[in-house]
Motif scaffolding. Structure first.
Motif, PDB file in Angstrom:
ATOM      1  N   LYS A   1      11.916   0.548  74.084  1.00  0.00           N
ATOM      2  CA  LYS A   1      12.614  -0.795  73.504  1.00  0.00           C
ATOM      3  C   LYS A   1      14.093  -0.734  73.799  1.00  0.00           C
ATOM      4  CE  LYS A   1      13.109  -3.523  69.029  1.00  0.00           C
ATOM      5  NZ  LYS A   1      12.706  -3.428  67.729  1.00  0.00           N
ATOM      6  N   ASN A   2      14.871   0.177  73.538  1.00  0.00           N
ATOM      7  CA  ASN A   2      16.487   0.218  73.338  1.00  0.00           C
ATOM      8  C   ASN A   2      16.964   0.640  74.655  1.00  0.00           C
ATOM      9  OD1 ASN A   2      16.257  -0.904  70.737  1.00  0.00           O
ATOM     10  ND2 ASN A   2      16.001   0.944  69.786  1.00  0.00           N
ATOM     11  N   GLY A   3      16.091   1.412  75.548  1.00  0.00           N
ATOM     12  CA  GLY A   3      16.858   2.080  76.884  1.00  0.00           C
ATOM     13  C   GLY A   3      17.186   3.425  76.376  1.00  0.00           C
ATOM     14  N   PHE A   4      17.560   3.844  75.497  1.00  0.00           N
ATOM     15  CA  PHE A   4      17.942   5.131  75.068  1.00  0.00           C
ATOM     16  C   PHE A   4      17.953   5.331  73.529  1.00  0.00           C
ATOM     17  CE2 PHE A   4      21.702   2.312  74.805  1.00  0.00           C
ATOM     18  CZ  PHE A   4      22.326   2.534  73.555  1.00  0.00           C
ATOM     19  N   ILE A   5      18.306   6.677  73.104  1.00  0.00           N
ATOM     20  CA  ILE A   5      18.520   7.125  71.808  1.00  0.00           C
ATOM     21  C   ILE A   5      19.552   7.874  71.730  1.00  0.00           C
ATOM     22  CG2 ILE A   5      16.665   8.794  71.701  1.00  0.00           C
ATOM     23  CD1 ILE A   5      16.295   7.596  68.923  1.00  0.00           C
ATOM     24  N   ASP A   6      20.315   7.867  70.712  1.00  0.00           N
ATOM     25  CA  ASP A   6      21.512   8.847  70.572  1.00  0.00           C
ATOM     26  C   ASP A   6      21.164   9.857  69.133  1.00  0.00           C
ATOM     27  OD1 ASP A   6      22.944   7.653  72.399  1.00  0.00           O
ATOM     28  OD2 ASP A   6      23.928   6.428  71.178  1.00  0.00           O
ATOM     29  N   PHE A   7      21.582  10.998  69.417  1.00  0.00           N
ATOM     30  CA  PHE A   7      21.858  11.899  68.558  1.00  0.00           C
ATOM     31  C   PHE A   7      22.771  12.766  68.383  1.00  0.00           C
ATOM     32  CE2 PHE A   7      16.801  11.732  69.533  1.00  0.00           C
ATOM     33  CZ  PHE A   7      16.747  11.049  68.527  1.00  0.00           C
ATOM     34  N   PRO A   8      23.639  13.047  67.293  1.00  0.00           N
ATOM     35  CA  PRO A   8      24.668  13.798  67.136  1.00  0.00           C
ATOM     36  C   PRO A   8      24.452  15.207  67.534  1.00  0.00           C
ATOM     37  CG  PRO A   8      24.427  12.356  65.007  1.00  0.00           C
ATOM     38  CD  PRO A   8      23.101  12.538  65.801  1.00  0.00           C
ATOM     39  N   SER A   9      25.483  15.668  68.317  1.00  0.00           N
ATOM     40  CA  SER A   9      25.668  17.036  68.567  1.00  0.00           C
ATOM     41  C   SER A   9      26.609  17.760  67.553  1.00  0.00           C
ATOM     42  CB  SER A   9      25.830  17.461  69.933  1.00  0.00           C
ATOM     43  OG  SER A   9      24.983  16.881  70.873  1.00  0.00           O
ATOM     44  N   HIS A  10      26.759  19.083  67.651  1.00  0.00           N
ATOM     45  CA  HIS A  10      27.774  19.757  66.778  1.00  0.00           C
ATOM     46  C   HIS A  10      28.396  20.689  67.758  1.00  0.00           C
ATOM     47  CE1 HIS A  10      28.683  22.172  62.853  1.00  0.00           C
ATOM     48  NE2 HIS A  10      29.807  21.837  63.561  1.00  0.00           N
ATOM     49  N   ARG A  11      29.738  20.918  68.174  1.00  0.00           N
ATOM     50  CA  ARG A  11      30.465  21.685  68.886  1.00  0.00           C
ATOM     51  C   ARG A  11      31.850  22.369  68.058  1.00  0.00           C
ATOM     52  NH1 ARG A  11      26.253  21.335  70.797  1.00  0.00           N
ATOM     53  NH2 ARG A  11      25.650  20.643  72.717  1.00  0.00           N
ATOM     54  N   PHE A  12      32.160  23.593  68.106  1.00  0.00           N
ATOM     55  CA  PHE A  12      33.230  23.901  67.964  1.00  0.00           C
ATOM     56  C   PHE A  12      33.974  24.830  68.932  1.00  0.00           C
ATOM     57  CE2 PHE A  12      30.679  26.355  64.952  1.00  0.00           C
ATOM     58  CZ  PHE A  12      31.094  27.678  65.291  1.00  0.00           C
ATOM     59  N   LEU A  13      35.248  24.882  68.984  1.00  0.00           N
ATOM     60  CA  LEU A  13      36.033  25.896  69.876  1.00  0.00           C
ATOM     61  C   LEU A  13      37.100  26.696  69.193  1.00  0.00           C
ATOM     62  CD1 LEU A  13      36.914  25.570  73.467  1.00  0.00           C
ATOM     63  CD2 LEU A  13      38.916  26.001  71.838  1.00  0.00           C
ATOM     64  N   ILE A  14      37.186  27.841  69.562  1.00  0.00           N
ATOM     65  CA  ILE A  14      38.176  28.781  68.688  1.00  0.00           C
ATOM     66  C   ILE A  14      38.720  29.621  70.077  1.00  0.00           C
ATOM     67  CG2 ILE A  14      38.615  30.749  67.163  1.00  0.00           C
ATOM     68  CD1 ILE A  14      36.051  29.666  65.542  1.00  0.00           C
ATOM     69  N   HIS A  15      40.182  29.772  70.027  1.00  0.00           N
ATOM     70  CA  HIS A  15      40.884  30.587  70.675  1.00  0.00           C
ATOM     71  C   HIS A  15      41.638  31.502  69.702  1.00  0.00           C
ATOM     72  CE1 HIS A  15      43.984  31.348  74.074  1.00  0.00           C
ATOM     73  NE2 HIS A  15      43.713  32.009  73.565  1.00  0.00           N
ATOM     74  N   ALA A  16      41.099  32.889  69.709  1.00  0.00           N
ATOM     75  CA  ALA A  16      41.806  33.663  68.710  1.00  0.00           C
ATOM     76  C   ALA A  16      42.298  34.853  69.671  1.00  0.00           C
ATOM     77  CB  ALA A  16      40.748  34.451  67.939  1.00  0.00           C
ATOM     78  N   THR A  17      43.487  35.440  68.928  1.00  0.00           N
ATOM     79  CA  THR A  17      44.003  36.487  69.679  1.00  0.00           C
ATOM     80  C   THR A  17      43.913  37.918  68.841  1.00  0.00           C
ATOM     81  OG1 THR A  17      46.099  35.859  68.787  1.00  0.00           O
ATOM     82  CG2 THR A  17      45.488  35.334  70.941  1.00  0.00           C
ATOM     83  N   LYS A  18      43.986  38.911  69.438  1.00  0.00           N
ATOM     84  CA  LYS A  18      43.900  40.196  68.646  1.00  0.00           C
ATOM     85  C   LYS A  18      45.128  40.638  67.903  1.00  0.00           C
ATOM     86  CE  LYS A  18      42.240  45.065  68.828  1.00  0.00           C
ATOM     87  NZ  LYS A  18      41.453  45.893  69.863  1.00  0.00           N
ATOM     88  N   SER A  19      46.393  40.319  68.481  1.00  0.00           N
ATOM     89  CA  SER A  19      47.589  40.514  67.963  1.00  0.00           C
ATOM     90  C   SER A  19      48.187  39.123  67.647  1.00  0.00           C
ATOM     91  CB  SER A  19      48.725  41.306  68.908  1.00  0.00           C
ATOM     92  OG  SER A  19      48.655  40.587  70.149  1.00  0.00           O
ATOM     93  N   GLU A  20      49.024  39.323  66.684  1.00  0.00           N
ATOM     94  CA  GLU A  20      49.575  37.910  66.097  1.00  0.00           C
ATOM     95  C   GLU A  20      50.548  37.364  67.423  1.00  0.00           C
ATOM     96  OE1 GLU A  20      51.949  36.311  62.438  1.00  0.00           O
ATOM     97  OE2 GLU A  20      51.710  38.391  62.587  1.00  0.00           O
ATOM     98  N   PRO A  21      50.412  35.972  67.640  1.00  0.00           N
ATOM     99  CA  PRO A  21      51.126  35.415  68.650  1.00  0.00           C
ATOM    100  C   PRO A  21      52.547  35.334  68.483  1.00  0.00           C
ATOM    101  CG  PRO A  21      49.758  33.851  67.509  1.00  0.00           C
ATOM    102  CD  PRO A  21      49.250  35.175  67.020  1.00  0.00           C
ATOM    103  N   THR A  22      53.401  35.513  69.490  1.00  0.00           N
ATOM    104  CA  THR A  22      54.719  35.400  68.999  1.00  0.00           C
ATOM    105  C   THR A  22      55.327  34.063  69.789  1.00  0.00           C
ATOM    106  OG1 THR A  22      55.098  36.625  71.197  1.00  0.00           O
ATOM    107  CG2 THR A  22      55.103  37.969  69.169  1.00  0.00           C
ATOM    108  N   ASP A  23      56.281  33.586  69.355  1.00  0.00           N
ATOM    109  CA  ASP A  23      57.047  32.238  70.064  1.00  0.00           C
ATOM    110  C   ASP A  23      57.660  32.817  71.162  1.00  0.00           C
ATOM    111  OD1 ASP A  23      56.043  30.795  67.985  1.00  0.00           O
ATOM    112  OD2 ASP A  23      58.135  31.147  66.693  1.00  0.00           O
ATOM    113  N   GLU A  24      57.545  32.034  72.256  1.00  0.00           N
ATOM    114  CA  GLU A  24      57.893  32.208  73.573  1.00  0.00           C
ATOM    115  C   GLU A  24      59.170  31.496  73.631  1.00  0.00           C
ATOM    116  OE1 GLU A  24      55.372  31.736  76.704  1.00  0.00           O
ATOM    117  OE2 GLU A  24      53.918  33.154  76.085  1.00  0.00           O
TER     118      GLU A  24
END
Length: 258
Positions: A235-258
């Motif tokens: 009837k509508n040509g399509f249907i939408d469903f929400p997905s769920h994503r997240f991204l993390i960038h983690a470091t082992k040592s505390e980052p330092t200002d360059e």
């Protein structure tokens, strides 16, 4: 009726082969599309991938994504926890000199302490403590995850169970776990983009490829609900469903200002 014959045709999509982590059968044919994320996983990993001497790709699937990242660093390994994917990944990646290892336990990865400068993980489970163990002191962990709210509306429409073991899985929970394991969080994003399906066959193929979405899924068991959804798409040509994503960038040592 024409609608019935079309529906019966789409039911046969359950028989289409699926291997590795390759959704091109429905993505390349534009039968499903996704709203863009406010980040790019590939763009997030490409610079550290190019500049790291040792890299691990966790949950490589059939190795399709990793193979596309050429040229490769000096030392490159991959893991895959789904047994049928391991020979597929080996056949694709080992000719490039990439070490591919199957494993069964996130808490016991088959690698030495501080072995990798970068650990990449797209949509695979992991143990924060174990990732921390195998990372070099200056190493990074970059992961994109599928959150617990992913495609819940599809389950609801098909009157399938909504509760799952992944309901808790979101950005806040993952960040808390990583910090408890000793990581420092460099970047953290979360989004709920829409996934658009243009025919019921694409949904059937998707549910076959991702069996944990509806663990008891079969076209016989959900025949009536699938037909109702088919009628709405027609009837509508399509249907939408929400997905769920997240991204993390983690470091082992505390980052330092360059």
């Amino acid at each position: 009726m024409m609608t019935n014959s079309v529906f019966e045709f789409y039911l046969t999509e359950i028989d289409q082969p699926f291997s590795g982590w390759d959704f091109s059968y429905i993505t390349d044919t534009e039968r499903v599309s996704a709203s863009p994320l406010p980040w790019s996983y590939t763009s997030s990993v490409i610079k550290p991938f190019r500049t790291s001497e040792s890299v691990l790709d966790m949950g490589t699937g059939g190795g399709e994504f990793l193979e596309a990242l050429k040229p490769f660093p000096e030392k490159l390994s991959a893991t895959e926890g789904y047994p049928p994917n391991v020979p597929i990944a080996k056949a694709r990646l080992e000719p490039h000199g990439i070490i591919v290892k199957g494993f069964e336990d996130d808490h016991h990865l088959p690698f030495s302490n501080e072995e990798f400068q970068l650990v990449m993980n797209k949509h695979d489970s992991y143990s924060p403590m174990e990732v921390h163990r195998i990372l070099k002191t200056t190493g990074s962990f970059i992961t994109q995850q599928v959150g617990g709210e992913d495609m819940k509306e599809l389950n609801r429409f098909l009157e399938a169970p909504l509760k799952s073991e992944f309901d808790h899985w979101n950005l806040d929970y993952a960040v808390e776990e990583l910090e408890a394991a000793g990581f420092h969080i460099l970047k953290a994003y979360e989004a709920f983009p829409l996934t658009r399906f243009y025919d019921i066959g694409a949904i059937i193929y998707y549910l076959k490829a991702i069996p944990w979405q509806i663990p008891d899924f079969s076209t016989d068991r959900y025949h009536s609900a699938l037909y109702r959804l088919h009628e709405q798409i027609e009837k509508n040509g399509f249907i939408d469903f929400p997905s769920h994503r997240f991204l993390i960038h983690a470091t082992k040592s505390e980052p330092t200002d360059e």
